[in-house]
Design a protein around this motif. Structure first.
Motif, PDB file in Angstrom:
ATOM      1  N   ALA A 102       0.840  -1.209   0.000  1.00 51.11           N
ATOM      2  CA  ALA A 102       0.000   0.000   0.000  1.00 51.11           C
ATOM      3  C   ALA A 102       0.870   1.251   0.000  1.00 51.11           C
ATOM      4  CB  ALA A 102      -0.909  -0.007   1.219  1.00 51.11           C
ATOM      5  N   ALA A 103       1.956   1.231   0.783  1.00 46.47           N
ATOM      6  CA  ALA A 103       2.861   2.396   0.847  1.00 46.47           C
ATOM      7  C   ALA A 103       3.485   2.654  -0.520  1.00 46.47           C
ATOM      8  CB  ALA A 103       3.946   2.159   1.887  1.00 46.47           C
ATOM      9  N   LEU A 104       3.897   1.570  -1.187  1.00 50.71           N
ATOM     10  CA  LEU A 104       4.605   1.732  -2.467  1.00 50.71           C
ATOM     11  C   LEU A 104       3.695   2.281  -3.570  1.00 50.71           C
ATOM     12  CD1 LEU A 104       6.806  -1.437  -2.234  1.00 50.71           C
ATOM     13  CD2 LEU A 104       7.674   0.867  -2.622  1.00 50.71           C
ATOM     14  N   THR A 105       2.379   2.103  -3.430  1.00 46.76           N
ATOM     15  CA  THR A 105       1.475   2.657  -4.453  1.00 46.76           C
ATOM     16  C   THR A 105       1.486   4.195  -4.425  1.00 46.76           C
ATOM     17  OG1 THR A 105      -0.373   2.505  -2.929  1.00 46.76           O
ATOM     18  CG2 THR A 105      -0.120   0.684  -4.484  1.00 46.76           C
ATOM     19  N   PHE A 106       1.891   4.770  -3.282  1.00 42.35           N
ATOM     20  CA  PHE A 106       1.900   6.233  -3.173  1.00 42.35           C
ATOM     21  C   PHE A 106       3.271   6.844  -3.464  1.00 42.35           C
ATOM     22  CE2 PHE A 106      -1.492   4.892  -0.261  1.00 42.35           C
ATOM     23  CZ  PHE A 106      -2.538   5.581  -0.843  1.00 42.35           C
ATOM     24  N   LEU A 107       4.257   5.999  -3.696  1.00 51.26           N
ATOM     25  CA  LEU A 107       5.621   6.522  -3.826  1.00 51.26           C
ATOM     26  C   LEU A 107       6.190   6.251  -5.204  1.00 51.26           C
ATOM     27  CD1 LEU A 107       7.012   5.229  -0.420  1.00 51.26           C
ATOM     28  CD2 LEU A 107       6.374   7.567  -0.941  1.00 51.26           C
ATOM     29  N   ASP A 108       6.905   7.233  -5.736  1.00 50.30           N
ATOM     30  CA  ASP A 108       7.660   6.969  -6.954  1.00 50.30           C
ATOM     31  C   ASP A 108       9.143   6.952  -6.586  1.00 50.30           C
ATOM     32  OD1 ASP A 108       8.809   9.704  -7.278  1.00 50.30           O
ATOM     33  OD2 ASP A 108       6.681  10.197  -7.361  1.00 50.30           O
ATOM     34  N   PRO A 109      10.003   6.392  -7.440  1.00 49.71           N
ATOM     35  CA  PRO A 109      11.410   6.248  -7.058  1.00 49.71           C
ATOM     36  C   PRO A 109      12.104   7.558  -6.698  1.00 49.71           C
ATOM     37  CG  PRO A 109      10.910   4.882  -8.937  1.00 49.71           C
ATOM     38  CD  PRO A 109       9.703   5.705  -8.698  1.00 49.71           C
ATOM     39  N   GLY A 110      11.554   8.687  -7.131  1.00 49.91           N
ATOM     40  CA  GLY A 110      12.196   9.961  -6.800  1.00 49.91           C
ATOM     41  C   GLY A 110      11.878  10.431  -5.389  1.00 49.91           C
ATOM     42  N   SER A 111      10.940   9.771  -4.737  1.00 50.62           N
ATOM     43  CA  SER A 111      10.507  10.218  -3.408  1.00 50.62           C
ATOM     44  C   SER A 111      11.616  10.018  -2.367  1.00 50.62           C
ATOM     45  CB  SER A 111       9.264   9.420  -3.008  1.00 50.62           C
ATOM     46  OG  SER A 111       9.008   9.611  -1.660  1.00 50.62           O
ATOM     47  N   ALA A 112      11.593  10.895  -1.359  1.00 48.19           N
ATOM     48  CA  ALA A 112      12.646  10.852  -0.320  1.00 48.19           C
ATOM     49  C   ALA A 112      12.567   9.584   0.524  1.00 48.19           C
ATOM     50  CB  ALA A 112      12.509  12.074   0.566  1.00 48.19           C
ATOM     51  N   ILE A 113      11.398   8.958   0.584  1.00 48.40           N
ATOM     52  CA  ILE A 113      11.268   7.785   1.449  1.00 48.40           C
ATOM     53  C   ILE A 113      11.092   6.492   0.643  1.00 48.40           C
ATOM     54  CG2 ILE A 113      10.430   9.029   3.481  1.00 48.40           C
ATOM     55  CD1 ILE A 113       7.579   8.148   2.671  1.00 48.40           C
TER      56      ILE A 113
END
Lengths: 322, 324
Positions: A102-113
């Motif tokens: 679920a967390a990874l659906t909100f993140l793209d590789p450029g994200s800080a986390i």
């Protein structure tokens, strides 16, 4: 008298003015809901640190609900990563896997986390015996790390490579990790690098090096006072001593590891250590000591008989999305 | 005749001048109107979607930190039956409106107009560009707030009701205690009367005993005149006289003490009757004070000097290492 006080008064006035000016420059008005979500997250981390897992879980879920209500994707991802970590620590790997996905659906590789999420995903996959896919995620965490945790990400990659018996790649990764951890002052991870390098040295039969590296790791872990890691180092040192044919030394290390486990109330691990001791005594033909050690191990096993096994359930099917 | 009239001399010039002045006036009025309506400032558009369009009107002001920074330009129903709202914002305020900024519908004061308020974004987040979407935060209406307040207050009121019913319960401990106190008071009155009677009868008895004793003594005196018992008898006589003198005083004092006790018990009863009805009111006031204190503490915490620094607010992660 007043002249003597004058510099102090001026200094005090100056400090007050600086504090006031600091407030003018650093004040950021944040939306109330965002602040609430962050506060809940911080409280959850504190609760987990104190060992109150239930409270931590409740607070993280509350933080997630607040973040969802304002569609703050970044805060949602943070809450999901923390929930995944909490569930993994409690060995609830299916829930951990759902949350990290679920967390990874909100993140793209450029994200800080993103690196943090990839690290967690790799750890969960590694615990569910999916080492090959775990390695892909660990590589992602290394590539996308933007902060001071590169050494930790390298260590996890090296650990997975070691588990997959790719010793050459593992040594290169762990040496990079060791240098990175040393330069960034991440002492606990430095000890992890040393321990794994020690294990590789033993596997390659360079026993003197192995003992030296493991002893260094033990020294750091004792300085950091991390009980589980101290016991791990002692067990690895015991295996190294046994490989070198030094049975007496191996027994001493294992007995120390047993004491550490027992005193920290890790009964299952203490039982396993006693079982190892029994095996060594049996191999040495010391039946009396072997029986005694086996009896103690059995008693400890019975004590924790009702506790759940550390082995992950067969029903766990984390997503293999690389 | 017309050509000779001096009023018609340079008539074309006069009409021309009049038209020019009128046109200039119209242009100045148009410019002033345009400046008031922000026609000449650079603007950019932001849009957001709400589930209900109630409260939004075209031309409604958009405010940031209390300053008017733009206005609502369009309100339209979309395919999902949601309401798309477009806001026109002055370009000079762009730096404050960032990706984490939010908008919400608020009232200016209790009876003021509705306005759209924009929250200032974090400095580390990117600025919103033309036609970007901004997050809308739903605010609670007065009816929702009233419901919420009622939900919060209800348990308190129920507890207060329970306390009052507990106090008023005729079989409850408090009522029983008061009843017992009343009985005790009444009994004390009876006891006092009994004591009075007892003391009066005792006085009579003593008098009778004294008389009889006198007679017996006289008789005995006569019989034992030969024996020298006079000093002893005199002493007994004086002792009896002394008792006879003191006893009425003691009875008066005991009577006064019993009277005081009765007054005290009556006052205690009055005090308890006056105090118990006040308890619910005191509880309510205490609750008000607690709410006010809570609001005060929140306000103090929001003062920049006392609120934590932004860096300290940045949340992290639960600790984890690579060798778990």
């Amino acid at each position: 008298m007043s002249r003597q006080n004058c510099p102090h008064q001026l200094l005090s006035a100056g400090i007050c003015a600086l504090i006031l000016l600091n407030g003018c420059t650093t004040q950021i008005i944040r939306p109330e809901s965002q602040r609430l979500a962050e506060t809940l997250l911080i409280r959850a981390i504190r609760a987990e640190h104190k060992g109150d897992v239930k409270q931590a879980e409740a607070l993280l879920k509350e933080s997630l609900a607040v973040s969802t209500s304002i569609e703050d994707s970044y805060a949602k991802a943070m809450a999901y990563i923390n929930l995944a970590r909490l569930y993994r620590s409690g060995n609830h790997l299916a829930q951990a896997s759902d949350n990290i996905d679920a967390a990874l659906t909100f993140l793209d590789p450029g994200s800080a986390i993103y690196a943090e999420a990839a690290h967690e995903k790799a750890l969960i996959l590694f615990m569910t015996n999916s080492a090959e896919i775990a390695q892909q995620w660990a590589e992602k965490s290394v590539t996308n790390e933007k902060g001071r945790l590169l050494g930790r990400q390298l260590n996890l990659l090296g650990r997975i490579q070691l588990a997959r018996n790719d010793l050459r790649s593992s040594v290169i990764t762990l040496q990079k990790g060791l240098a990175e951890n040393h330069s960034s002052g991440n002492t606990e991870e430095e000890a992890n690098s040393l321990r794994m390098l020690g294990i590789i040295a033993r596997k390659e039969n360079i026993l003197t090096n192995a003992e030296r590296l493991l002893t260094e790791a033990l020294e750091i872990d004792k300085r950091m006072a991390v009980s589980t890691k101290i016991a791990m180092d002692l067990e690895e040192l015991s295996k190294t001593a046994l490989a070198a044919g030094n049975v007496a030394s191996a027994v001493r290390y294992l007995e120390r590891a047993y004491d550490v486990h027992l005193s920290a109330n890790r009964i299952r691990q203490a039982s396993a250590t006693k079982e190892e001791l029994a095996k060594i005594f049996s191999q040495q033909g010391n039946a009396e000591k072997a029986d005694s050690a086996r009896k103690t191990a059995l008693e400890l096993s019975n004590k924790v008989g009702i506790q759940q096994s550390n082995t992950p359930s067969d029903t766990i099917k984390p997503s293999n999305r690389p | 005749m017309i050509q000779q009239d001096t009023r018609f001399q340079n008539l074309e010039w006069k009409i021309g001048l009049f038209i020019i002045i009128a046109l200039a006036g119209i242009i100045v009025a148009f410019v002033l109107f345009g400046m008031q309506k922000d026609f000449f400032t650079h603007k950019y558009n932001l849009h957001f979607t709400v589930d209900r369009g109630t409260g939004f009107t075209k031309g409604m002001p958009v405010k940031l930190s209390g300053f008017r920074v733009g206005r609502i330009t369009s309100i339209a129903l979309n395919d999902q039956a949601m309401v798309d709202i477009n806001a026109e914002i002055d370009n000079k305020y762009r730096k404050w409106i960032r990706s984490d900024s939010t908008v919400k519908l608020v009232k200016e004061g209790l009876v003021g107009d509705n306005i759209v308020e924009v929250a200032v974004g974090s400095s580390d987040k990117p600025e919103l560009k033309d036609k970007d979407a901004i997050v809308y935060v739903k605010t609670k209406g007065l009816d929702e707030l009233a419901d919420e307040l009622a939900d919060q207050v209800k348990p308190v009121l129920l507890e207060v009701r329970d306390i009052i019913s507990y106090i008023n319960n005729p079989n409850g401990d408090l009522k029983k205690s008061i009843h017992n106190l009343e009985l005790l008071t009444r009994n004390l009155d009876g006891t006092r009367r009994n004591t009075d009677k007892l003391l009066v009868s005792a006085t009579g008895n003593i008098d009778r005993i004294a008389t009889r004793t006198d007679k017996i003594l006289e008789t005995t005196n006569r019989k034992i005149e030969s024996i020298d018992l006079m000093p002893t008898l005199n002493r007994v006589n004086s002792a009896l006289d002394h008792i006879d003198e003191k006893l009425p005083v003691m009875l008066v004092k005991a009577d006064a003490t019993l009277g005081n006790l009765s007054v005290i018990s009556r006052e205690t009863q009055l005090l308890s009757e006056n105090t118990f009805p006040k308890i619910p009111g005191i509880l309510s006031q205490t609750e008000d004070v607690l709410l006010s204190t809570d609001r005060l503490i929140n306000s103090i915490q929001n003062i920049w000097l006392l609120s934590p620094s932004p860096s300290a607010e940045t949340p992290g992660f639960i600790r984890s290492d690579s060798y778990e």
